[in-house]
Design an enzyme around this catalytic site. Structure first.
Site, PDB file in Angstrom:
ATOM      1  N   ASP A  94       5.161   8.499   0.806  1.00 22.41           N
ATOM      2  CA  ASP A  94       4.428   8.939   1.269  1.00 22.41           C
ATOM      3  C   ASP A  94       4.327   7.822   3.128  1.00 22.41           C
ATOM      4  O   ASP A  94       3.112   8.696   4.035  1.00 22.41           O
ATOM      5  CB  ASP A  94       3.094   8.733   1.105  1.00 22.41           C
ATOM      6  CG  ASP A  94       2.281   7.581   0.379  1.00 22.41           C
ATOM      7  OD1 ASP A  94       3.609   6.335   0.642  1.00 22.41           O
ATOM      8  OD2 ASP A  94       1.576   7.251  -0.353  1.00 22.41           O
ATOM      9  N   HIS A  95       4.341   6.502   2.656  1.00 23.00           N
ATOM     10  CA  HIS A  95       4.287   5.829   4.262  1.00 23.00           C
ATOM     11  C   HIS A  95       4.700   6.230   5.296  1.00 23.00           C
ATOM     12  O   HIS A  95       5.044   5.603   6.486  1.00 23.00           O
ATOM     13  CB  HIS A  95       4.314   4.912   3.804  1.00 23.00           C
ATOM     14  CG  HIS A  95       3.059   4.361   3.334  1.00 23.00           C
ATOM     15  ND1 HIS A  95       2.040   4.468   2.043  1.00 23.00           N
ATOM     16  CD2 HIS A  95       1.895   3.300   3.880  1.00 23.00           C
ATOM     17  CE1 HIS A  95       1.169   4.187   1.493  1.00 23.00           C
ATOM     18  NE2 HIS A  95       1.287   2.722   2.706  1.00 23.00           N
ATOM     19  N   ASP A 159      -0.289  -1.214  -3.195  1.00 23.94           N
ATOM     20  CA  ASP A 159      -0.995  -0.562  -2.349  1.00 23.94           C
ATOM     21  C   ASP A 159      -2.432  -1.232  -2.911  1.00 23.94           C
ATOM     22  O   ASP A 159      -2.776  -0.799  -3.656  1.00 23.94           O
ATOM     23  CB  ASP A 159      -0.464   0.805  -2.072  1.00 23.94           C
ATOM     24  CG  ASP A 159      -1.116   1.276  -1.049  1.00 23.94           C
ATOM     25  OD1 ASP A 159      -0.114   1.667  -0.253  1.00 23.94           O
ATOM     26  OD2 ASP A 159      -2.447   1.374  -1.223  1.00 23.94           O
ATOM     27  N   ARG A 441     -10.587   2.676   5.940  1.00 26.90           N
ATOM     28  CA  ARG A 441     -10.161   1.783   6.723  1.00 26.90           C
ATOM     29  C   ARG A 441     -10.390   1.490   8.096  1.00 26.90           C
ATOM     30  O   ARG A 441      -9.396   2.601   8.281  1.00 26.90           O
ATOM     31  CB  ARG A 441      -8.854   0.869   6.148  1.00 26.90           C
ATOM     32  CG  ARG A 441      -8.328  -0.594   6.972  1.00 26.90           C
ATOM     33  CD  ARG A 441      -6.874  -1.049   6.125  1.00 26.90           C
ATOM     34  NE  ARG A 441      -7.387  -1.685   4.116  1.00 26.90           N
ATOM     35  CZ  ARG A 441      -6.835  -1.925   3.367  1.00 26.90           C
ATOM     36  NH1 ARG A 441      -5.601  -1.773   3.447  1.00 26.90           N
ATOM     37  NH2 ARG A 441      -7.055  -1.967   2.165  1.00 26.90           N
ATOM     38  N   SER A 636      -4.454  -4.400   3.639  1.00 25.23           N
ATOM     39  CA  SER A 636      -3.301  -3.820   2.781  1.00 25.23           C
ATOM     40  C   SER A 636      -2.271  -5.246   1.586  1.00 25.23           C
ATOM     41  O   SER A 636      -2.870  -6.578   1.316  1.00 25.23           O
ATOM     42  CB  SER A 636      -1.886  -3.915   3.277  1.00 25.23           C
ATOM     43  OG  SER A 636      -0.859  -3.117   3.262  1.00 25.23           O
ATOM     44  N   ARG A 638       0.075  -5.170   1.257  1.00 23.79           N
ATOM     45  CA  ARG A 638       2.266  -5.555   1.906  1.00 23.79           C
ATOM     46  C   ARG A 638       2.484  -7.427   1.707  1.00 23.79           C
ATOM     47  O   ARG A 638       1.644  -8.014   2.303  1.00 23.79           O
ATOM     48  CB  ARG A 638       1.708  -5.056   3.451  1.00 23.79           C
ATOM     49  CG  ARG A 638       0.863  -5.865   4.441  1.00 23.79           C
ATOM     50  CD  ARG A 638       0.943  -5.081   5.771  1.00 23.79           C
ATOM     51  NE  ARG A 638       0.319  -3.998   5.736  1.00 23.79           N
ATOM     52  CZ  ARG A 638      -0.299  -3.249   7.010  1.00 23.79           C
ATOM     53  NH1 ARG A 638      -0.177  -3.978   7.709  1.00 23.79           N
ATOM     54  NH2 ARG A 638      -0.831  -2.013   6.213  1.00 23.79           N
TER      55      ARG A 638
END
Length: 746
Positions: A94-95, A159, A441, A636, A638
C-alpha cells in the site's frame, strides 16, 4: 481466525483462562485493555505485573506488515535462518503507489517501478508462509479490519496506525520490524506493562460532528505525548452511538497522542460489522466470551477523560502538528490571527483513518447537495478508497460518481498523499498554501515535501465542505454557499449508511496465499540492486565504555521519524539500508545554525549534510551521538530511523524524552536510547563537544549511566542519563542487536 487461514483458531479459551489466573492474583477488577493484554501473557502465573513499570512477555495472535516496512522485516527474518513464520502473518502492498493522475494509471506505474520489490515480497511471503496482498488491494489497516481483526485479538503490525483494529475490540499495536521478527519467530514479545487512560463517552453524535472529532478533541487534550506508555480505552454509554468503522477511526489516530494503542469494548456495532464482512461465526463465539471483551465493573484507570458527544463540535487540527485542536467555527479567526493561508488549495479524503463506506457516504451526501445546486469544488479534491472492497462498493452504489462529478479524482487503493506519495504540481516548493485532509498526521512537509504547506486534519465531510467553499474559514453549520442560480444555500448535515444495504462488493481478488510446499521457491536479492540489500550483522559491544564520541547533531524542537528518515521519494530505498541512510536526519533542525541538513564536521571544520558527516566520522573510526528534545521519534513505526544511525556509526541517542516505538527500535538495533535525568542538561551540550558514556561495564536495569562532556575550551562536566533497559534488552546491546542475540540463542 480468518477465511484465509482455515487451520488457525480463535484463542478465546486460552485468553479466558489467563484472565482468571491474573484476576485471582491481582484481586481487583480489570480494564478491557488489561484483559486482552494479560490474556496473552506467556506466563500468567509467574509474570510480574505493574502498570507502567514491568515488562510483559506476550504471545500475540498474528503479525501484519506494510510493504515499505515489510522489506526490512523480511530481510531480518531471512537473516534469522528460520524456515517458516510461527504465527499467521500478512504483507500488504500500500505504501509504494504514488498519487499522480488517477487510480488505474498510478497503480500500473507503481507495479512497473516497484516490480523488483513486489517480486521480493511475494516470493519471500511464499517461501516463509506469509499471506500476500498485492498492490491495489488497499491500505493495510482497512484490510485488517475487513478480514483479520476481531474482538480480543492481539495483533502487532509494522505501522504506527495498526491501532485501527481497536475499532473491532482488538489490542493492535504498531511496532518496528525487529519486533515483528520476534513474533514471527515464535519468541515471546516484550512490552512495558501499559498504563490505561479511560475516555468516558456520554451523549450521542449528531449533525456535522463525527467520530473523527472525538480523537481530534482528545488529541487537543492529551497532546502528541500525553498517551505515551498507555492504552487509551473508550467506554461509557456514548460508545453505542459510534459505528464500528467510526471506532476504528478514533483508535487509528490514537497513534498521534503517542498511545501504545486504543480500544473499544465489544458491542452490537462490532457484531453487525463482523456479520456484514462475512465473519458471523466469529461474532457468535465473541458473544459467548463477551465478559472477557468488556471492562469489569469498578475497574480503575490511571487517568479519566470525559467527552460528551452531544456537546462535541466539529474540529480541525493543525497546522504542522495533529494536536493543535480548533473547533471548525473558530479556525477562520485563528488562521487570520496567525497569518495562515485561508484559501484551501486541495481537499483530500480517504486514507487508513477515514475511508470506510460510512465516511464515503457522508462525504457524498455533502457533495450531492452541492451538485444539486450546480456547485462544484473550488479547491482540488482527491478521494482515496481504503480497500478494493470499498472502491468496488462505492462505485456500485453511486458514491464514487457523485464524488467524481463534484470535481474529485479517485486515487488508487493505497496510502498515497497521506504518507507523502503525492506528485503534487499545483504549487511550487516553498510556496505558502493550505490543504485540508481526513488523514491522521500533518507534520511539516509530510504530505507533499513542501515545508510551507499548512496541512489541517479533520473529518471527510468537513474536508468536502471546505473543498466546495475553497475557504478555510467556511463553517458549514452557519455559512452559505452560492448556487449556480445565484441563490444562497446552506448545506444540511451529512448522512450516510453505516454499512451497505446489500453485501459488500469484494472487487478484484488481490490475495496470494502461501503454498503448502515452498522449498522450491527462490527469494533473490541482486548484489547490484539499489532497492534491496541483504543485511550484515552489526558489531558487538566491545566491553568498554564509549569514549570521546562526537555530537553529530544537536536537534532543536520537534523531531519525528519523518525528520529522522523521510518518506515520500525515499520510500523506494526502504529495502536497501545503505541507500536509505542517505536521508538520515535531513529534516532535523540543527540548534547551532537553525538550518536543516547542515552540520559542522568537527574533523574537517567544514559544513555538510548530516548523513555525509556521519559517513565521514564512520570512515575515520569516530563514533557519534545525537542530542534531541522532547518526544523524540514520534510518528511512524519505521525502524529505518533506528537502523540508519546504527549503520552510519551512531552509538547513542540522548534526549529529553522518547516516543515509545522509536525507543524500542533503537534498543533492538543495539543503540543506547538515553534520557537526561535533568532535562536542563540538554543546554549543557555544545555541538563541538566530545561525549563519553561511562558505567557500561555495570549496565543494569534502573541504574543510570553517566555522560562525561568535554568542551572544546578544556572544560569538563558530568551528567546523569536514565534508561529503560531491562535485562533482556541489555543483552541486545551487548550482542550488537536483538537479531544478533536471537542467533546466539539458537
Amino acid at each position: 481466525m480468518s477465511r484465509f487461514e482455515p487451520g488457525s483458531c480463535l484463542g478465546y479459551e486460552k485468553m479466558h483462562e489467563n484472565i482468571n489466573v491474573v484476576r485471582r492474583r491481582l484481586s481487583r477488577p480489570l480494564t478491557l485493555s488489561e484483559k486482552i493484554v494479560y490474556g496473552h501473557l506467556d506466563d500468567p502465573v509467574g509474570q510480574e505485573i505493574d502498570r507502567g513499570r514491568t515488562y510483559l512477555r506476550l504471545r500475540p495472535d498474528r503479525v501484519a506488515m506494510q510493504d515499505a516496512t515489510a522489506q526490512m522485516a523480511m530481510l531480518q527474518f531471512i537473516s534469522s535462518g528460520l524456515p517458516k513464520v510461527a504465527v499467521p502473518s500478512t504483507i500488504h502492498c500500500d505504501h509504494l503507489i504514488e498519487a499522480q493522475t488517477g487510480g488505474a494509471q498510478d497503480l500500473q506505474r507503481a507495479k512497473e517501478i516497484n516490480e523488483e520489490v513486489y517480486n521480493f515480497l511475494a516470493t519471500a511471503a511464499a517461501k516463509y508462509g506469509v499471506g500476500f496482498w498485492k498492490p491495489g488491494s488497499g491500505i493495510i489497516h482497512q484490510i485488517i479490519l475487513e478480514n483479520y481483526a476481531y474482538p480480543g485479538v492481539m495483533l502487532i503490525g509494522t505501522d504506527s496506525h495498526t491501532p485501527n483494529g481497536g475499532g473491532l475490540g482488538g489490542i493492535c499495536i504498531g511496532v518496528g520490524g525487529a519486533d515483528a521478527v520476534d513474533v514471527m519467530a515464535g519468541i515471546p514479545w516484550e512490552l512495558k506493562c501499559p498504563k490505561v487512560i479511560g475516555v468516558r463517552l456520554t451523549g450521542t453524535l449528531s449533525g456535522w460532528t463525527s467520530p473523527k472529532d472525538v480523537i481530534l478533541k482528545v488529541a487537543g487534550i492529551l497532546t502528541v505525548k500525553g498517551g505515551t506508555g498507555a492504552i487509551v480505552e473508550y467506554h461509557g454509554p456514548g460508545v453505542d452511538s459510534i459505528s464500528c468503522t467510526g471506532m476504528a477511526t478514533i483508535c487509528n489516530m490514537g497513534a498521534e497522542i503517542g498511545a501504545t494503542t486504543s480500544v473499544f469494548p465489544y458491542n452490537h456495532r462490532m457484531k453487525t460489522y463482523l456479520e456484514k464482512t462475512g465473519r458471523g461465526e466469529i461474532a457468535s463465539v465473541a458473544d459467548e466470551f463477551k465478559e472477557d471483551l468488556v471492562p469489569d465493573e469498578g475497574c480503575e484507570y490511571d487517568q479519566v477523560i470525559e467527552v460528551n458527544l452531544s456537546e462535541l463540535k466539529p474540529h480541525i487540527n493543525g497546522p504542522f502538528t495533529p494536536d493543535l485542536a480548533h473547533p471548525v467555527s473558530e479556525i477562520g479567526a485563528v488562521a487570520k490571527k496567525n497569518g495562515w493561508p485561508l484559501e484551501v488549495k486541495v481537499g483530500l479524503i480517504g486514507s487508513c483513518t477515514n475511508s470506510s463506506y460510512e465516511d464515503m457516504g457522508r462525504a457524498a451526501s455533502v457533495a450531492k447537495q452541492a451538485l444539486d445546486k450546480g456547485v462544484k469544488c473550488k479547491a482540488q479534491f482527491t478521494v482515496t478508497p481504503g480497500s478494493e472492497q470499498i472502491r468496488a462498493t462505492i462505485e456500485r452504489d453511486g458514491y464514487a460518481k457523485i464524488l467524481s462529478d463534484v470535481g474529485g479524482i479517485v486515487l488508487a487503493n493505497a496510502c498515497g498523499p497521506c504518507i507523502g506519495q503525492w506528485d503534487r504540481r499545483d504549487v511550487k516548493k516553498g510556496e505558502k498554501n493550505t490543504i485540508v485532509t481526513s488523514f491522521n498526521r500533518n507534520f511539516t512537509a509530510r504530505n507533499d515535501a513542501n515545508p510551507a504547506t499548512h496541512a489541517f486534519v479533520t473529518s471527510p465531510e468537513i474536508v468536502t465542505a471546505l473543498a466546495l467553499a475553497g475557504d478555510l474559514s467556511f463553517n458549514p453549520e452557519t455559512d452559505y454557499l452560492i448556487a449556480k442560480s445565484g441563490e444562497k444555500f446552506k448545506l444540511a448535515p451529512p448522512t450516510g449508511d453505516e454499512l451497505p444495504a446489500r453485501d459488500f462488493d469484494p472487487g478484484q481478488d488481490t490475495y496470494q496465499h502461501p503454498p503448502a510446499e515452498s522449498s522450491s521457491v527462490r527469494v533473490d536479492v541482486s548484489p547490484s540492486s539499489n532497492r534491496l540489500q541483504l543485511l550484515q550483522p552489526f558489531d558487538k559491544w566491545n566491553g568498554k565504555d564509549l569514549e570521546n564520541m562526537r555530537v553529530l547533531i544537536k536537534v532543536k524542537g520537534k523531531c519525528t521519524t519523518d525528520h529522522i528518515s523521510a518518506a515520500g521519494p525515499w520510500l523506494k530505498y526502504r529495502g536497501h539500508l545503505d541507500n536509505i541512510s542517505n536521508n538520515l536526519l535531513i529534516g532535523a533542525v540543527n540548534i547551532e545554525n537553525g538550518a536543516v541538513n547542515k552540520v559542522k564536521n568537527q574533523l574537517t571544520g567544514e559544513y555538510g549534510g548530516v548523513p555525509d558527516v556521519a559517513r565521514h566520522y564512520k570512515a575515520n573510526g569516530v563514533s557519534w551521538v545525537v542530542v534531541g528534545d522532547e518526544n523524540y521519534g514520534e510518528g511512524s513505526s519505521r525502524e529505518h530511523a533506528a537502523l540508519e544511525p546504527r549503520h552510519l556509526g551512531g552509538r547513542a541517542i540522548i534526549v529529553k524524552s522518547f516516543a515509545r516505538i522509536h525507543e524500542t527500535n533503537l534498543k533492538k538495533q543495539g543503540l543506547l536510547p538515553l534520557t537526561f535525568a535533568n532535562s536542563s542538561d540538554y543546554d549543557k551540550i555544545r555541538p563541538d563537544d566530545k561525549i563519553s558514556i561511562t558505567g557500561l561495564k555495570s549496565f543494569a536495569p534502573g541504574k543510570p549511566l553517566t555522560a562525561v562532556i568535554k568542551h572544546s575550551d578544556g572544560g569538563e562536566e558530568s551528567i546523569s542519563l536514565n534508561h529503560s533497559f531491562n535485562e533482556t534488552q541489555i543483552e541486545w546491546f551487548k550482542a550488537g542487536s536483538a537479531l544478533n542475540r536471537m542467533k546466539e540463542l539458537q
